[in-house]
Scaffold this active site. Structure first.
Site, PDB file in Angstrom:
ATOM      1  N   THR A   1     -23.253 -51.295  16.596  1.00 19.30           N
ATOM      2  CA  THR A   1     -22.264 -50.241  16.366  1.00 19.30           C
ATOM      3  C   THR A   1     -22.303 -49.287  17.548  1.00 19.30           C
ATOM      4  O   THR A   1     -23.343 -49.106  18.166  1.00 19.30           O
ATOM      5  CB  THR A   1     -22.581 -49.493  15.046  1.00 19.30           C
ATOM      6  OG1 THR A   1     -21.730 -48.351  14.958  1.00 19.30           O
ATOM      7  CG2 THR A   1     -24.019 -49.046  14.943  1.00 19.30           C
TER       8      THR A   1
ATOM      9  N   ASP B   1     -15.128 -54.534  20.036  1.00 23.85           N
ATOM     10  CA  ASP B   1     -16.318 -55.403  20.081  1.00 23.85           C
ATOM     11  C   ASP B   1     -16.633 -56.002  18.714  1.00 23.85           C
ATOM     12  O   ASP B   1     -17.259 -57.056  18.612  1.00 23.85           O
ATOM     13  CB  ASP B   1     -17.529 -54.599  20.561  1.00 23.85           C
ATOM     14  CG  ASP B   1     -17.814 -53.435  19.619  1.00 23.85           C
ATOM     15  OD1 ASP B   1     -16.930 -52.574  19.450  1.00 23.85           O
ATOM     16  OD2 ASP B   1     -18.903 -53.407  19.020  1.00 23.85           O
TER      17      ASP B   1
ATOM     18  N   THR C   1     -18.439 -48.032  12.885  1.00 25.80           N
ATOM     19  CA  THR C   1     -18.509 -49.414  12.421  1.00 25.80           C
ATOM     20  C   THR C   1     -19.370 -49.501  11.176  1.00 25.80           C
ATOM     21  O   THR C   1     -20.172 -48.607  10.926  1.00 25.80           O
ATOM     22  CB  THR C   1     -19.167 -50.280  13.520  1.00 25.80           C
ATOM     23  OG1 THR C   1     -18.526 -50.039  14.741  1.00 25.80           O
ATOM     24  CG2 THR C   1     -19.107 -51.745  13.226  1.00 25.80           C
TER      25      THR C   1
ATOM     26  N   GLY D   1     -17.397 -49.580  21.816  1.00 25.86           N
ATOM     27  CA  GLY D   1     -17.142 -51.009  21.975  1.00 25.86           C
ATOM     28  C   GLY D   1     -17.220 -51.499  23.409  1.00 25.86           C
ATOM     29  O   GLY D   1     -17.822 -52.543  23.693  1.00 25.86           O
TER      30      GLY D   1
ATOM     31  N   ARG E   1      -5.877 -52.626  22.274  1.00 25.49           N
ATOM     32  CA  ARG E   1      -7.312 -52.618  22.622  1.00 25.49           C
ATOM     33  C   ARG E   1      -8.059 -53.589  21.701  1.00 25.49           C
ATOM     34  O   ARG E   1      -7.779 -53.677  20.509  1.00 25.49           O
ATOM     35  CB  ARG E   1      -7.898 -51.227  22.435  1.00 25.49           C
ATOM     36  CG  ARG E   1      -9.423 -51.226  22.620  1.00 25.49           C
ATOM     37  CD  ARG E   1     -10.047 -49.983  22.023  1.00 25.49           C
ATOM     38  NE  ARG E   1     -11.473 -49.938  22.265  1.00 25.49           N
ATOM     39  CZ  ARG E   1     -12.395 -49.954  21.296  1.00 25.49           C
ATOM     40  NH1 ARG E   1     -12.046 -50.014  20.026  1.00 25.49           N
ATOM     41  NH2 ARG E   1     -13.672 -49.913  21.606  1.00 25.49           N
ATOM     42  N   VAL E   2      -8.998 -54.320  22.271  1.00 21.60           N
ATOM     43  CA  VAL E   2      -9.792 -55.256  21.472  1.00 21.60           C
ATOM     44  C   VAL E   2     -11.168 -54.649  21.233  1.00 21.60           C
ATOM     45  O   VAL E   2     -11.855 -54.238  22.167  1.00 21.60           O
ATOM     46  CB  VAL E   2      -9.898 -56.620  22.194  1.00 21.60           C
ATOM     47  CG1 VAL E   2     -10.861 -57.535  21.457  1.00 21.60           C
ATOM     48  CG2 VAL E   2      -8.519 -57.262  22.287  1.00 21.60           C
TER      49      VAL E   2
HETATM   50  N1  GLY Z   1     -17.622 -50.449  17.939  1.00 19.30           N
HETATM   51  C1  GLY Z   1     -16.312 -50.300  17.453  1.00 19.30           C
HETATM   52  C2  GLY Z   1     -15.323 -50.110  18.498  1.00 19.30           C
HETATM   53  O1  GLY Z   1     -15.606 -49.537  19.552  1.00 19.30           O
HETATM   54  O2  GLY Z   1     -14.201 -50.523  18.304  1.00 19.30           O
END
Ligand code: GLY
Length: 280
Positions: A204, A186, A155, A207, A183-184
């Protein structure tokens, strides 16, 4: 007037243990930090975090925007969010395809009624504003996908305090890599990107673990309840460490104090306040 303060990160993880790569990315991060700090001297925290994250998205070394990780089906689906601490407003795009700068689309949503858009709706919204469609994949990101390799530096983010005492943060990602389509991340949620009148935090890491922790909101609540930012970070991360979760976060408060913690091998970040600065 406040002394403006800016902290940015380029991801966390084990990928950065390679010394040559680490040194190259540090140089890039330092350049973006200093260019963005110049902007902060005359601009708002909100405009500056957008600017900094756009620069990070444009550099294929970072896992956001161009050169991001690809999902299981070989497509890049990008997520980004922004929050204006001055008016407690959050907006985001989730799983946006074929747009180079998701953070600019997230920013454009701040003034709208529907402030979080996903997938094709987010792309249509971007196109309606004149954003051009582009392939954000690079030969390197395609090769990595072909070898079925995930990248652990996941990230980018920025948190700023401007001259007028306003706080803002922005976060952007290409995701974890090889994830199931749909997938969503974070990074499109307040849980990874949260700002109030008292602090701004960008997270970061993995997620799913960031979502389980509610990390940014937990830190912001502790600060709201009177805990100094650094202590709020330390207390939150002590619990995260005990669970074995992998994540990092950066933050700044309304007095321009910075904080940063990680449970990963490396968290790549830099801060600047006036003539003072640090790079890690
Ligand atoms: N922190 C980024 C993700 O896992 O998508």
């Amino acid at each position: 007037m406040n002394q403006p303060a800016l902290i940015i990160h380029g991801g966390a993880g084990r990928d950065f243990r390679n010394a040559r790569r680490l040194s190259l990315i540090r140089k890039k991060l330092n350049k973006i930090l200093n260019i963005s700090y110049q902007k902060l001297l005359t601009s708002s925290a909100l405009d500056t975090v957008t600017f900094a994250v756009k620069l990070l998205e444009d550099d294929p070394e970072f896992n956001a925007g161009t050169g991001s990780m690809l999902q299981r089906d070989g497509k890049a689906r990008l997520s980004a969010s922004i929050m204006d601490g001055a008016c407690l407003r959050f907006s985001a795009v989730i799983n946006l395809e074929n747009i180079e700068n998701p953070i600019l689309v997230a920013k454009a949503l701040l003034g709208k009624t529907d402030r979080v858009l996903a997938g094709s709706g987010a792309r249509q919204f971007a196109q309606s504003l004149g954003f051009k469609l582009a392939d954000t994949r690079t030969p390197k990101s395609i090769r990595r996908w072909q070898k079925a390799r995930q990248r652990d530096s996941d990230t980018v983010g920025a948190c700023a305090l401007d001259r007028w005492g306003r706080l803002a943060c922005a976060t952007s990602t290409g995701g974890r890599g090889l994830e199931y389509p749909g997938r969503v991340s974070d990074s499109g949620m307040p849980i990874a990107n949260y700002a109030t009148g008292q602090c701004a935090v960008s997270a970061t890491g993995v997620g799913e673990e960031i979502m389980s922790e509610g990390i940014t909101v937990r830190i912001a609540t502790r600060v709201e309840d009177g805990m100094p930012l650094k202590k709020a970070f330390q207390k939150t991360f002590a619990a995260i460490q005990s669970r074995g979760y992998r994540m990092g976060a950066i933050g700044v408060d309304a007095k321009g104090n910075f904080a940063c913690e990680t449970t990963t091998e490396v968290l790549l970040y830099g801060w600047r306040k006036g003539k003072k600065q640090g790079l890690f």
